[in-house]
Design a protein around this motif. Structure first.
Motif, mmCIF file in Angstrom:
data_model
loop_
_atom_site.group_PDB
_atom_site.id
_atom_site.type_symbol
_atom_site.label_atom_id
_atom_site.label_comp_id
_atom_site.label_asym_id
_atom_site.label_seq_id
_atom_site.Cartn_x
_atom_site.Cartn_y
_atom_site.Cartn_z
ATOM 1 N N VAL A 20 -10.951 19.892 -2.053
ATOM 2 C CA VAL A 20 -10.115 21.092 -2.004
ATOM 3 C C VAL A 20 -9.311 21.124 -0.705
ATOM 4 O O VAL A 20 -8.117 21.418 -0.706
ATOM 5 C CB VAL A 20 -10.979 22.366 -2.173
ATOM 6 C CG1 VAL A 20 -10.162 23.617 -1.901
ATOM 7 C CG2 VAL A 20 -11.572 22.426 -3.570
ATOM 8 N N ALA A 21 -9.950 20.802 0.415
ATOM 9 C CA ALA A 21 -9.251 20.819 1.702
ATOM 10 C C ALA A 21 -8.169 19.739 1.756
ATOM 11 O O ALA A 21 -7.091 19.959 2.309
ATOM 12 C CB ALA A 21 -10.250 20.626 2.839
ATOM 13 N N THR A 22 -8.432 18.584 1.162
ATOM 14 C CA THR A 22 -7.460 17.494 1.192
ATOM 15 C C THR A 22 -6.239 17.809 0.334
ATOM 16 O O THR A 22 -5.115 17.508 0.726
ATOM 17 C CB THR A 22 -8.107 16.189 0.690
ATOM 18 O OG1 THR A 22 -9.203 15.871 1.549
ATOM 19 C CG2 THR A 22 -7.122 15.045 0.695
ATOM 20 N N GLU A 109 10.555 30.042 3.452
ATOM 21 C CA GLU A 109 9.447 30.785 2.873
ATOM 22 C C GLU A 109 8.142 30.292 3.476
ATOM 23 O O GLU A 109 8.032 29.147 3.907
ATOM 24 C CB GLU A 109 9.420 30.594 1.361
ATOM 25 C CG GLU A 109 10.652 31.117 0.656
ATOM 26 C CD GLU A 109 10.615 30.841 -0.836
ATOM 27 O OE1 GLU A 109 9.558 30.422 -1.352
ATOM 28 O OE2 GLU A 109 11.647 31.039 -1.474
ATOM 29 N N GLU A 110 7.166 31.168 3.495
ATOM 30 C CA GLU A 110 5.856 30.756 3.981
ATOM 31 C C GLU A 110 5.253 29.766 2.994
ATOM 32 O O GLU A 110 5.412 29.911 1.782
ATOM 33 C CB GLU A 110 4.939 31.966 4.129
ATOM 34 C CG GLU A 110 5.367 32.890 5.226
ATOM 35 C CD GLU A 110 4.195 33.345 6.069
ATOM 36 O OE1 GLU A 110 3.079 32.840 5.864
ATOM 37 O OE2 GLU A 110 4.424 34.190 6.918
ATOM 38 N N ILE A 111 4.561 28.781 3.525
ATOM 39 C CA ILE A 111 3.942 27.796 2.645
ATOM 40 C C ILE A 111 2.656 28.383 2.062
ATOM 41 O O ILE A 111 2.011 29.239 2.665
ATOM 42 C CB ILE A 111 3.659 26.467 3.381
ATOM 43 C CG1 ILE A 111 2.723 26.672 4.556
ATOM 44 C CG2 ILE A 111 4.939 25.830 3.836
ATOM 45 C CD1 ILE A 111 2.213 25.395 5.152
ATOM 46 N N SER A 112 2.306 27.922 0.900
ATOM 47 C CA SER A 112 1.096 28.381 0.221
ATOM 48 C C SER A 112 0.011 27.330 0.366
ATOM 49 O O SER A 112 0.268 26.134 0.221
ATOM 50 C CB SER A 112 1.377 28.612 -1.260
ATOM 51 O OG SER A 112 2.409 29.533 -1.435
ATOM 52 N N PHE A 113 -1.183 27.792 0.654
ATOM 53 C CA PHE A 113 -2.325 26.895 0.747
ATOM 54 C C PHE A 113 -3.597 27.718 0.654
ATOM 55 O O PHE A 113 -3.568 28.945 0.734
ATOM 56 C CB PHE A 113 -2.303 26.078 2.050
ATOM 57 C CG PHE A 113 -2.288 26.920 3.297
ATOM 58 C CD1 PHE A 113 -3.461 27.368 3.872
ATOM 59 C CD2 PHE A 113 -1.089 27.255 3.894
ATOM 60 C CE1 PHE A 113 -3.449 28.137 5.008
ATOM 61 C CE2 PHE A 113 -1.048 28.025 5.030
ATOM 62 C CZ PHE A 113 -2.241 28.475 5.599
ATOM 63 N N ILE A 114 -4.710 27.037 0.469
ATOM 64 C CA ILE A 114 -6.020 27.682 0.467
ATOM 65 C C ILE A 114 -6.557 27.596 1.889
ATOM 66 O O ILE A 114 -6.574 26.515 2.484
ATOM 67 C CB ILE A 114 -6.970 26.992 -0.535
ATOM 68 C CG1 ILE A 114 -6.428 27.133 -1.951
ATOM 69 C CG2 ILE A 114 -8.362 27.589 -0.450
ATOM 70 C CD1 ILE A 114 -7.223 26.388 -2.997
ATOM 71 N N LEU A 122 -15.977 27.715 -1.000
ATOM 72 C CA LEU A 122 -16.000 27.058 -2.307
ATOM 73 C C LEU A 122 -16.980 25.883 -2.307
ATOM 74 O O LEU A 122 -17.742 25.696 -3.264
ATOM 75 C CB LEU A 122 -14.600 26.590 -2.690
ATOM 76 C CG LEU A 122 -14.417 26.049 -4.097
ATOM 77 C CD1 LEU A 122 -14.763 27.116 -5.126
ATOM 78 C CD2 LEU A 122 -13.001 25.581 -4.291
ATOM 79 N N GLY A 123 -16.988 25.100 -1.241
ATOM 80 C CA GLY A 123 -17.939 23.994 -1.142
ATOM 81 C C GLY A 123 -19.375 24.490 -1.113
ATOM 82 O O GLY A 123 -20.262 23.917 -1.756
ATOM 83 N N PHE A 124 -19.614 25.591 -0.380
ATOM 84 C CA PHE A 124 -20.966 26.145 -0.291
ATOM 85 C C PHE A 124 -21.412 26.709 -1.631
ATOM 86 O O PHE A 124 -22.565 26.540 -2.038
ATOM 87 C CB PHE A 124 -21.024 27.223 0.802
ATOM 88 C CG PHE A 124 -22.407 27.746 1.060
ATOM 89 C CD1 PHE A 124 -23.355 26.944 1.681
ATOM 90 C CD2 PHE A 124 -22.756 29.018 0.662
ATOM 91 C CE1 PHE A 124 -24.638 27.415 1.915
ATOM 92 C CE2 PHE A 124 -24.040 29.496 0.887
ATOM 93 C CZ PHE A 124 -24.976 28.701 1.512
ATOM 94 N N VAL A 125 -20.505 27.371 -2.343
ATOM 95 C CA VAL A 125 -20.832 27.909 -3.663
ATOM 96 C C VAL A 125 -21.164 26.771 -4.630
ATOM 97 O O VAL A 125 -22.115 26.872 -5.420
ATOM 98 C CB VAL A 125 -19.670 28.784 -4.197
ATOM 99 C CG1 VAL A 125 -19.823 29.082 -5.675
ATOM 100 C CG2 VAL A 125 -19.572 30.071 -3.400
#
Length: 159
Positions: A20-22, A109-114, A122-125
């Motif tokens: 997810v981070a990558t 525009e602002e960039i979108s990311f998690i 998310l990794g812990f869940v």
């Protein structure tokens, strides 16, 4: 076997976090592509403004040094020499004052990311979910083994 399941759950959680981070994190591929598009827009705008700047520099040098250009610009503004008479003909448009292009404003525009924190959550869940699944499957298999163990002991007694 519980140790292996625990390590496998940790590995799944870490793998989800890294993926997810990558791909969608603040430094991920998705954010990089958005920033790359913004860079291209800015580069194009800088090139346009540089061309305008080059034109203005040439006009400035010409107005400082070339008498013919100065005279031409002055006549376009409506100035005449002493003793000259100005005759305006109706129906013919005047060139008027040339207006220079000043470029355009580029709003990014602002960039979108998690966010990084969301990636970690998310990794812990996923770690907790996989640990729970492995624990529940372990209980089912232990319950299934007990009747089979009893049945096998029954068969060994009759032999």
């Amino acid at each position: 076997m519980n140790y292996v399941k625990f390590l496998l759950s940790i590995s799944i959680g870490i793998l989800v976090y890294v993926l997810v981070a990558t791909f969608a994190g603040p430094d991920g591929i998705w954010a990089y592509n958005q920033l790359s598009e913004q860079k291209n827009v800015l580069s194009t705008n800088v090139e346009k403004v540089q061309k305008i700047n080059d034109t203005l520099i040439l006009d400035h040098r010409a107005l400082e040094n070339d008498v013919g250009i100065i005279t031409s610009k002055a006549r376009n503004l409506g100035f005449i020499y002493e003793g000259e008479k100005l005759v305006k003909i109706s129906g013919i448009s005047e060139k008027g004052v040339s207006v220079y292009d000043t470029g355009s404003i580029v709003k990014l525009e602002e960039i979108s990311f998690i966010s990084e924190q969301s990636c970690k959550i998310l990794g812990f869940v996923c770690f907790l979910l996989s640990l729970t699944i492995f624990s529940l499957t372990g209980l089912k298999s232990k319950n299934r083994l007990k009747p089979m163990a009893v049945a096998s002991s029954v068969f060994t007694q009759y032999k």
